[in-house]
Design a protein around this motif. Structure first.
Motif, mmCIF file in Angstrom:
data_model
loop_
_atom_site.group_PDB
_atom_site.id
_atom_site.type_symbol
_atom_site.label_atom_id
_atom_site.label_comp_id
_atom_site.label_asym_id
_atom_site.label_seq_id
_atom_site.Cartn_x
_atom_site.Cartn_y
_atom_site.Cartn_z
ATOM 1 N N PHE A 8 -11.739 -8.984 -4.341
ATOM 2 C CA PHE A 8 -12.113 -8.102 -5.519
ATOM 3 C C PHE A 8 -12.872 -6.897 -5.104
ATOM 4 C CE2 PHE A 8 -11.980 -12.597 -6.807
ATOM 5 C CZ PHE A 8 -10.532 -12.863 -7.724
ATOM 6 N N GLY A 9 -12.733 -6.684 -5.862
ATOM 7 C CA GLY A 9 -13.318 -5.441 -5.004
ATOM 8 C C GLY A 9 -13.257 -3.532 -6.077
ATOM 9 N N ILE A 10 -14.302 -2.502 -5.829
ATOM 10 C CA ILE A 10 -13.920 -1.379 -6.686
ATOM 11 C C ILE A 10 -14.523 -0.358 -5.550
ATOM 12 C CG2 ILE A 10 -16.061 -2.542 -8.155
ATOM 13 C CD1 ILE A 10 -17.547 -0.373 -6.276
ATOM 14 N N LEU A 11 -13.972 0.555 -6.523
ATOM 15 C CA LEU A 11 -14.287 2.583 -6.025
ATOM 16 C C LEU A 11 -14.756 2.851 -6.773
ATOM 17 C CD1 LEU A 11 -10.774 3.015 -4.112
ATOM 18 C CD2 LEU A 11 -12.507 1.910 -3.293
ATOM 19 N N ARG A 12 -15.595 3.775 -6.550
ATOM 20 C CA ARG A 12 -16.331 4.468 -7.724
ATOM 21 C C ARG A 12 -15.853 6.045 -7.097
ATOM 22 N NH1 ARG A 12 -19.277 3.963 -11.191
ATOM 23 N NH2 ARG A 12 -20.496 1.691 -11.205
ATOM 24 N N PHE A 13 -15.262 7.084 -8.472
ATOM 25 C CA PHE A 13 -15.811 8.281 -8.499
ATOM 26 C C PHE A 13 -15.920 9.216 -9.154
ATOM 27 C CE2 PHE A 13 -11.397 6.286 -6.635
ATOM 28 C CZ PHE A 13 -11.196 7.235 -5.508
ATOM 29 N N PRO A 14 -16.389 10.232 -8.979
ATOM 30 C CA PRO A 14 -17.098 10.920 -10.236
ATOM 31 C C PRO A 14 -16.179 10.974 -11.085
ATOM 32 C CG PRO A 14 -16.847 12.833 -8.446
ATOM 33 C CD PRO A 14 -16.184 11.066 -7.727
ATOM 34 N N PRO A 15 -16.077 11.301 -12.347
ATOM 35 C CA PRO A 15 -15.425 10.767 -13.675
ATOM 36 C C PRO A 15 -14.487 11.793 -13.732
ATOM 37 C CG PRO A 15 -17.107 10.353 -14.153
ATOM 38 C CD PRO A 15 -17.711 10.552 -12.631
ATOM 39 N N PRO A 72 1.279 1.572 6.473
ATOM 40 C CA PRO A 72 0.943 3.650 6.429
ATOM 41 C C PRO A 72 1.734 4.512 5.068
ATOM 42 C CG PRO A 72 3.547 2.278 7.282
ATOM 43 C CD PRO A 72 2.966 1.677 6.409
ATOM 44 N N HIS A 73 0.660 3.791 4.186
ATOM 45 C CA HIS A 73 0.091 4.711 2.823
ATOM 46 C C HIS A 73 -1.079 3.784 2.440
ATOM 47 C CE1 HIS A 73 1.375 0.081 2.067
ATOM 48 N NE2 HIS A 73 0.169 0.409 0.929
ATOM 49 N N ILE A 74 -1.798 3.373 3.488
ATOM 50 C CA ILE A 74 -3.655 3.075 3.087
ATOM 51 C C ILE A 74 -4.153 4.595 3.744
ATOM 52 C CG2 ILE A 74 -5.400 1.841 4.034
ATOM 53 C CD1 ILE A 74 -3.337 0.362 2.195
ATOM 54 N N GLU A 75 -3.677 4.920 4.823
ATOM 55 C CA GLU A 75 -4.552 6.648 5.841
ATOM 56 C C GLU A 75 -4.443 7.370 4.263
ATOM 57 O OE1 GLU A 75 -7.387 8.321 6.780
ATOM 58 O OE2 GLU A 75 -7.585 5.947 7.407
ATOM 59 N N PRO A 76 -2.833 7.967 3.783
ATOM 60 C CA PRO A 76 -3.377 8.900 3.149
ATOM 61 C C PRO A 76 -3.791 8.826 1.868
ATOM 62 C CG PRO A 76 -0.930 8.501 3.717
ATOM 63 C CD PRO A 76 -1.966 7.381 4.686
ATOM 64 N N TRP A 77 -3.812 7.404 1.918
ATOM 65 C CA TRP A 77 -4.519 6.986 -0.084
ATOM 66 C C TRP A 77 -6.360 7.236 0.624
ATOM 67 C CZ3 TRP A 77 -6.091 6.500 -4.396
ATOM 68 C CH2 TRP A 77 -7.351 5.842 -5.305
ATOM 69 N N ARG A 78 -6.663 6.779 1.869
ATOM 70 C CA ARG A 78 -8.178 6.803 1.986
ATOM 71 C C ARG A 78 -8.311 8.546 1.925
ATOM 72 N NH1 ARG A 78 -8.103 1.662 6.606
ATOM 73 N NH2 ARG A 78 -8.531 0.594 5.395
ATOM 74 N N THR A 79 -7.655 9.211 2.796
ATOM 75 C CA THR A 79 -7.441 11.030 3.039
ATOM 76 C C THR A 79 -7.833 11.222 1.688
ATOM 77 O OG1 THR A 79 -6.817 10.546 4.491
ATOM 78 C CG2 THR A 79 -6.582 13.486 3.101
ATOM 79 N N ALA A 81 -8.417 9.349 -1.170
ATOM 80 C CA ALA A 81 -9.996 8.781 -1.954
ATOM 81 C C ALA A 81 -11.117 9.760 -1.574
ATOM 82 C CB ALA A 81 -9.984 7.778 -1.505
ATOM 83 N N ARG A 82 -11.182 10.812 -0.493
ATOM 84 C CA ARG A 82 -12.456 11.234 0.472
ATOM 85 C C ARG A 82 -12.105 12.594 -0.673
ATOM 86 N NH1 ARG A 82 -11.218 7.980 5.010
ATOM 87 N NH2 ARG A 82 -10.093 9.314 5.799
ATOM 88 N N ARG A 83 -10.894 13.232 -0.598
ATOM 89 C CA ARG A 83 -11.111 14.342 -1.236
ATOM 90 C C ARG A 83 -11.123 14.119 -2.103
ATOM 91 N NH1 ARG A 83 -4.811 15.467 -0.526
ATOM 92 N NH2 ARG A 83 -5.269 15.272 -3.478
ATOM 93 N N CYS A 84 -10.759 13.494 -2.840
ATOM 94 C CA CYS A 84 -11.303 13.738 -4.508
ATOM 95 C C CYS A 84 -12.659 12.270 -4.938
ATOM 96 C CB CYS A 84 -10.775 12.338 -5.346
ATOM 97 S SG CYS A 84 -8.856 12.639 -5.528
ATOM 98 N N GLY A 85 -13.717 12.598 -3.507
ATOM 99 C CA GLY A 85 -15.034 12.564 -3.990
ATOM 100 C C GLY A 85 -15.193 10.980 -4.203
ATOM 101 N N LEU A 86 -15.212 9.765 -2.788
ATOM 102 C CA LEU A 86 -15.539 9.215 -3.064
ATOM 103 C C LEU A 86 -17.059 8.555 -3.326
ATOM 104 C CD1 LEU A 86 -14.441 6.012 -3.672
ATOM 105 C CD2 LEU A 86 -13.866 6.146 -0.667
#
Length: 102
Positions: A8-15, A72-79, A81-86
């Motif tokens: 179970f988890g959460i991610l938070r981004f600027p709306p 292989p698809h996890i690191e692009p997602w993390r990149t 997410a960071r770019r989108c202001g995680l």
């Protein structure tokens, strides 16, 4: 397949970033279902807390979860997410051996 691990988890981004996040999140979920051996991988935006994404995952075992985290698809997602202001990321895995439905 009987799951033995629940996550179970959460991610938070600027709306205001959610329109950019959504297509990448969809790719993450679809690719995970197709390739990573999960039993369930459910993701939802919280309707009462803009920018909050909730995850609930079921995995057959810890090895499958570990492989997912290195897929292989996890690191692009993390990149992305960071770019989108995680802003926040919290996930917890639980052993559910011997669990039963209520």
């Amino acid at each position: 397949m009987q799951p033995t691990v629940a996550v179970f988890g959460i991610l938070r981004f600027p709306p205001e970033q959610m329109p950019e996040v959504r297509p990448h999140l969809r790719t993450l979920v679809e690719t995970t279902y197709q390739n990573d051996g999960c039993v369930a991988y459910d993701v939802a935006e919280d309707p009462f807390d803009p920018g909050l994404i909730r995850f609930s995952e079921l995995w057959p075992d810890h090895e499958s979860l570990a492989k997912h985290l290195q897929a292989p698809h996890i690191e692009p997602w993390r990149t992305v997410a960071r770019r989108c202001g995680l802003l926040d990321r919290k996930f917890t895995a639980y052993d559910i051996n011997g669990s039963r439905s209520v």
